[in-house]
Structures are given as structure tokens and as C-alpha cells.
Scaffold this motif. Structure first.
Motif, short mmCIF file in Angstrom:
data_model
loop_
_atom_site.label_atom_id
_atom_site.label_comp_id
_atom_site.label_asym_id
_atom_site.label_seq_id
_atom_site.Cartn_x
_atom_site.Cartn_y
_atom_site.Cartn_z
N ALA A 180 0.83 -1.21 0.00
CA ALA A 180 0.00 0.00 0.00
C ALA A 180 0.86 1.26 0.00
O ALA A 180 0.51 2.26 -0.64
CB ALA A 180 -0.93 -0.01 1.22
N ARG A 181 2.00 1.21 0.70
CA ARG A 181 2.86 2.39 0.73
C ARG A 181 3.59 2.58 -0.60
O ARG A 181 3.89 3.72 -0.99
CB ARG A 181 3.89 2.27 1.87
N MET A 182 3.88 1.50 -1.30
CA MET A 182 4.65 1.61 -2.54
C MET A 182 3.81 2.01 -3.73
O MET A 182 4.22 2.83 -4.56
CB MET A 182 5.34 0.27 -2.85
N ILE A 183 2.62 1.46 -3.87
CA ILE A 183 1.93 1.50 -5.15
C ILE A 183 1.53 2.91 -5.57
O ILE A 183 1.69 3.28 -6.74
CB ILE A 183 0.71 0.54 -5.13
N GLY A 184 1.07 3.73 -4.63
CA GLY A 184 0.67 5.08 -4.99
C GLY A 184 1.86 5.93 -5.41
O GLY A 184 1.79 6.68 -6.40
N ALA A 185 2.95 5.84 -4.65
CA ALA A 185 4.14 6.61 -4.98
C ALA A 185 4.72 6.17 -6.32
O ALA A 185 5.18 7.00 -7.12
CB ALA A 185 5.18 6.46 -3.87
N GLN A 186 4.70 4.87 -6.59
CA GLN A 186 5.20 4.39 -7.87
C GLN A 186 4.29 4.82 -9.02
O GLN A 186 4.77 5.11 -10.12
CB GLN A 186 5.33 2.86 -7.85
N ALA B 240 4.77 -3.16 -10.58
CA ALA B 240 4.24 -3.60 -11.87
C ALA B 240 2.76 -3.25 -11.98
O ALA B 240 2.28 -2.85 -13.05
CB ALA B 240 4.44 -5.10 -12.03
N ALA B 241 2.02 -3.38 -10.87
CA ALA B 241 0.60 -3.03 -10.89
C ALA B 241 0.41 -1.54 -11.13
O ALA B 241 -0.52 -1.12 -11.85
CB ALA B 241 -0.06 -3.45 -9.58
N ALA B 242 1.28 -0.72 -10.54
CA ALA B 242 1.21 0.72 -10.78
C ALA B 242 1.47 1.03 -12.24
O ALA B 242 0.80 1.88 -12.85
CB ALA B 242 2.22 1.44 -9.89
N ALA B 243 2.46 0.35 -12.84
CA ALA B 243 2.76 0.56 -14.25
C ALA B 243 1.57 0.16 -15.13
O ALA B 243 1.24 0.83 -16.12
CB ALA B 243 4.00 -0.23 -14.65
N GLN B 244 0.92 -0.95 -14.76
CA GLN B 244 -0.25 -1.39 -15.52
C GLN B 244 -1.37 -0.36 -15.43
O GLN B 244 -2.06 -0.08 -16.43
CB GLN B 244 -0.71 -2.76 -15.00
N CYS B 245 -1.54 0.23 -14.25
CA CYS B 245 -2.57 1.26 -14.08
C CYS B 245 -2.27 2.49 -14.93
O CYS B 245 -3.17 3.08 -15.52
CB CYS B 245 -2.69 1.65 -12.61
N VAL B 246 -1.00 2.88 -14.98
CA VAL B 246 -0.62 4.01 -15.82
C VAL B 246 -0.95 3.72 -17.28
O VAL B 246 -1.53 4.55 -17.99
CB VAL B 246 0.88 4.35 -15.65
N ALA B 247 -0.57 2.51 -17.73
CA ALA B 247 -0.84 2.14 -19.12
C ALA B 247 -2.34 2.15 -19.40
O ALA B 247 -2.79 2.68 -20.44
CB ALA B 247 -0.25 0.76 -19.41
N GLU B 248 -3.12 1.60 -18.48
CA GLU B 248 -4.56 1.54 -18.68
C GLU B 248 -5.17 2.94 -18.68
O GLU B 248 -6.05 3.26 -19.50
CB GLU B 248 -5.19 0.68 -17.58
N LYS B 249 -4.70 3.78 -17.79
CA LYS B 249 -5.23 5.14 -17.70
C LYS B 249 -4.91 5.95 -18.96
O LYS B 249 -5.73 6.74 -19.43
CB LYS B 249 -4.64 5.83 -16.46
N VAL C 112 -2.37 -8.25 -13.64
CA VAL C 112 -1.05 -7.62 -13.74
C VAL C 112 -0.12 -8.43 -14.63
O VAL C 112 0.60 -7.87 -15.47
CB VAL C 112 -0.44 -7.43 -12.34
N PHE C 113 -0.13 -9.75 -14.47
CA PHE C 113 0.78 -10.58 -15.27
C PHE C 113 0.33 -10.70 -16.72
O PHE C 113 1.15 -10.92 -17.60
CB PHE C 113 0.89 -11.97 -14.65
N THR C 114 -0.97 -10.57 -16.96
CA THR C 114 -1.62 -10.76 -18.27
C THR C 114 -1.55 -12.22 -18.68
O THR C 114 -0.86 -13.03 -18.06
CB THR C 114 -1.02 -9.86 -19.37
N ASP C 115 -2.25 -12.55 -19.78
CA ASP C 115 -2.26 -13.95 -20.22
C ASP C 115 -1.15 -14.26 -21.21
O ASP C 115 -1.02 -15.39 -21.66
CB ASP C 115 -3.63 -14.29 -20.85
N ARG C 116 -0.34 -13.24 -21.57
CA ARG C 116 0.74 -13.49 -22.52
C ARG C 116 1.98 -12.67 -22.13
O ARG C 116 2.44 -11.81 -22.89
CB ARG C 116 0.29 -13.14 -23.94
#
Length: 404
Positions: free
Chosen positions: A79-85, A108-117, A192-196
Motif C-alpha cells: 500500500a505504501r509503494m503502489i501510490g508513490a510508484q 508492476a501493478a502501478a505501471a499497468q494502471c498508468v498504461a490503462e489510464k 497484472v501478469f496478463t495472459d501473454r
């Protein structure tokens, strides 16, 4: 084409992304690496010619801060990492056309959120088959979440793993997603990992077998070429006697690795060998003033490992692959995560020995070193070295650009 390569972790997470950046640039793309701004990573990326977009904090500072909260578990740290990342990655992603992410899952989840956003293509990458769902192997058992002894089927264990990953990371991931206007997800792992995902590991060391649980694309390991000469004093040490044993535990700064390094020096001496000792993050040091131990910092392991009798290490994916490419017999003293599995692979291939557990004794490590030092092990390691693929990063870069 401008691609952001995002990671947060140790050198084993950063160096492969630098290798991919080099190959993307060679194909005419622009690659930026979002990585921890620890000095060793700043230097590494500068040597690779890959621009650095700093993450929210150096990883060593993050580790030290986490040590100050011993009662906190993975969910609190996540929780502390994801928002800052998310903020750091979003800033780095300005003007980018795609994001490739790895490292600790909150990052990685933060990066995925950035990509999705931003509506950008996103690819996940991992460096060991262990962490990807497959009916050919069991999932990694996270601390505090052992596999139920009555469940042995890999498929059933991977189903349970979804709940484990949600328990560890779901609140942090979905909390971020809700705060930025993205829908929540009920399977954090697969989202986060995706299917491929890309699997950046060598198929000779650990081949990915087809499975309906995950369509991973195994490209081969992402290896950053290293043309640095060895320091003159290290060259002189190597030339001044028989091939030494290398001892190093990389970024694993644990009391167990400090003790393992000490015992490894004694075991090498008992085998009549000199030692090249790497400081690593544990700040290993010689036992005495004996001239048979050479202490080194960061050096070209690709060159050094071709000159040693054996490599004693922790079993990270990167060190295991580098030693295998060099044809060096290995002794792996595994500490955490995927390291016991790489140790098993090395032993199974006959190119080294796997120590049982993270805390060796002089007797146990001497016995393991004896296996590594016999001529038959050296012969198998030499034969294997020619089969290790050197072009994994190039393969991945071509695949990525073709998809984009």
C-alpha cells in the motif's frame, strides 16, 4: 516509437531491462528505464546508454525503511509503494507509446494502471517460470501462506494462489485503481501478469512448457553485454596462481548470506583454492589478511566467471545465467523466492551443486564445492555454456516492436 521500461527491485530486475533498452534503441526505438535511483543502477544504465527515469525512492532506502516496520506485512508495504510508484511512472510515461513492466508486484501493478489510464499497450515480463501459472509446476508459496498439505495438484494450487495474491496485494491494487477512476479487479495476479507475458529466462536452464493456464512467450534471458576490462589488480591476482573460487551473494543482504560467505571462504581454502570475494549488498569481508582472498566490488562477471574454478552464489536468475554462459561450475546456497528452484535446475543439469537450505556448515559447503570442482562437472558446464541463448533481449525487442 518511445517505450517505457518500468521496474523496481534489485540488480536482477534492472539489468535485464537495460539489455532490452539497448536492443530497442538498436532497432530505432527510444527506450526509457524507470528504475530505482541507487548509484549502482545509475551507473549501469549510463554504461548501457539508457536514460533513467527515477522511481519514487532508491531500493536500498526502501529496504531500510521497511526494516523499521518489522510488524508490517506485505499488504502494508504494498500500500505504501503502489501510490508513490504510480506517480513516478506516470511522470516517466509522458509521450510514451507502450509500457513494459517487471519488478515487485506493487510497482508492476502501478505501471499497468498508468498504461490503462493512458490507453497504452502494456506487457509484463518475469525472469523465472516459477511465478507464472502452469500445470507443470506448483506456485511459489508466499510467506505466511503455505500450500495446504492436502492439496497437491498444481492446477488446484494455482487456483488457490489467486486468493493468496488478492490477500497480499488486492487492497493496495484496487485502492489505487478506485482512486484514479479505474474499475477494481477480482484477480490481481492475472490482471497484472496478463495472459501473454514475456518470460525472459533461458530455455536450456528452465524450459517453459505449453500450458492452458498462461500463454507466456519465452524469449531467452535478457543479457546486457559487458565489455569492461577487469581491474588490473584483479587480473594480477588471477594470473598469480590456480583458478580461484568466486564467492558472492549479490543483493541478498541477510545475516545468512554474511555467514555463508564466511563459510565459503573456509570451504574454498579447505579445497586448496584461492577466493575472489564480492562485497555485495551484505558487505562481505575477508576473514583475515590472507593473500589468498581478493575482495572486489562491481566487476564484469561475464569476463570474471570464465576465469574461476567455481561460482558460489545465492541462485538469482541473473547470476545463474551468467555463470552458465561462462561455463563455470556453480554452488548455489539459496536464500529466498526462486533461488531454491534455480539451485535444483543447476544440480539437475549436472553443472553444479545445490546446497540444502540457506545456512551452510563448513562440512556441507565443502561437500557441495567438491561436486562443483570435479572435472566431470566442469565438462558438463562447458558443454552447456554453448547452448545458452545470447539473443533473448533482441528477440523480445523485435517481438515488441512488431506488436506495436
Amino acid at each position: 516509437m518511445r517505450i517505457l521500461l518500468s521496474t523496481y527491485g534489485s540488480r536482477g530486475d534492472v539489468e535485464p531491462m537495460a539489455a532490452l533498452a539497448v536492443q530497442l534503441q538498436a532497432l530505432g526505438a527510444e527506450a526509457i528505464v524507470s528504475a530505482p535511483p541507487d548509484q549502482e543502477f545509475v551507473d549501469l544504465l549510463a554504461r548501457a546508454g539508457a536514460p533513467l527515469a527515477p522511481t519514487f525512492t532508491p531500493v536500498r532506502e526502501w529496504i531500510e525503511a521497511a526494516k523499521q516496520r518489522p510488524a508490517d506485512g506485505i499488504p502494508q508495504h504494498a500500500a505504501r509503494m503502489i501510490g508513490a510508484q504510480y506517480e513516478a511512472i506516470a511522470a516517466a510515461a509522458a509521450g510514451c507509446d507502450a509500457i513494459v513492466a517487471t519488478g515487485l508486484l506493487p510497482s508492476a501493478a502501478a505501471a499497468q494502471c498508468v498504461a490503462e489510464k493512458l490507453g497504452l499497450p502494456y506487457r509484463h515480463v518475469t525472469f523465472c517460470p516459477l511465478f507464472l501459472p502452469s500445470h507443470h509446476h506448483r506456485p511459489y508459496p508466499y510467506p505466511g501462506h503455505p500450500h495446504p498439505p492436502e492439496v497437491t495438484d498444481p492446477r488446484a494450487l494455482w487456483d488457490l494462489n489467486i486468493g493468496v495474491m488478492n490477500a497480499l496485494f488486492g487492497e493496495a491494487v484496487n485502492g489505487l485503481r478506485a482512486s484514479i477512476g479505474l474499475p477494481t479487479v477480482d484477480n490481481v495476479r492475472d490482471h497484472v501478469f496478463t495472459d501473454r507475458p514475456f518470460l525472459a529466462s533461458d530455455p536450456v536452464l528452465w524450459s517453459w512448457e505449453p500450458t492452458d493456464l498462461c500463454g507466456a512467450v519465452q524469449t531467452g534471458a535478457w543479457i546486457l553485454p559487458d565489455a569492461r576490462p577487469l581491474p588490473a589488480d584483479l587480473e594480477a591476482f588471477l594470473e598469480d596462481g590456480a583458478s580461484p573460487v568466486y564467492v558472492g551473494f549479490g543483493s541478498i543482504a541477510l545475516p545468512s548470506t554474511r555467514e555463508a560467505a564466511r563459510i565459503a571462504i573456509e570451504a574454498a581454502r579447505a579445497s586448496g583454492r584461492r577466493i575472489v570475494l564480492a562485497r555485495g549488498w551484505v558487505e562481505a569481508a575477508p576473514l583475515d589478511d590472507g593473500r589468498d582472498v581478493f575482495l572486489t566490488g562491481d566487476v564484469n562477471q561475464q569476463a570474471l566467471f570464465r576465469r574461476v574454478a567455481a561460482v558460489v552464489h545465492h541462485g538469482g536468475a541473473g547470476t545463474t545465467t551468467t555463470a552458465a554462459r561462462a561455463g563455470a561450475p556453480q554452488v548455489i546456497v539459496p536464500q529466498i523466492a526462486d533461488q531454491p528452484y534455480w539451485a535444483g535446475r543447476v544440480a539437475g543439469l549436472g553443472v553444479g551443486a545445490a546446497h540444502e537450505g540457506p545456512t551452510p556448515t563448513l562440512e556441507s559447503l565443502t561437500a557441495a564445492l567438491e561436486i562443483a570442482l570435479v572435472p566431470e562437472t566442469r565438462a558438463r558446464a562447458t558443454a552447456l555454456s554453448g547452448a545458452i541463448r545470447p539473443d533473448g533481449a533482441e528477440t523480445a525487442a523485435k517481438l515488441l516492436l512488431a506488436e506495436l
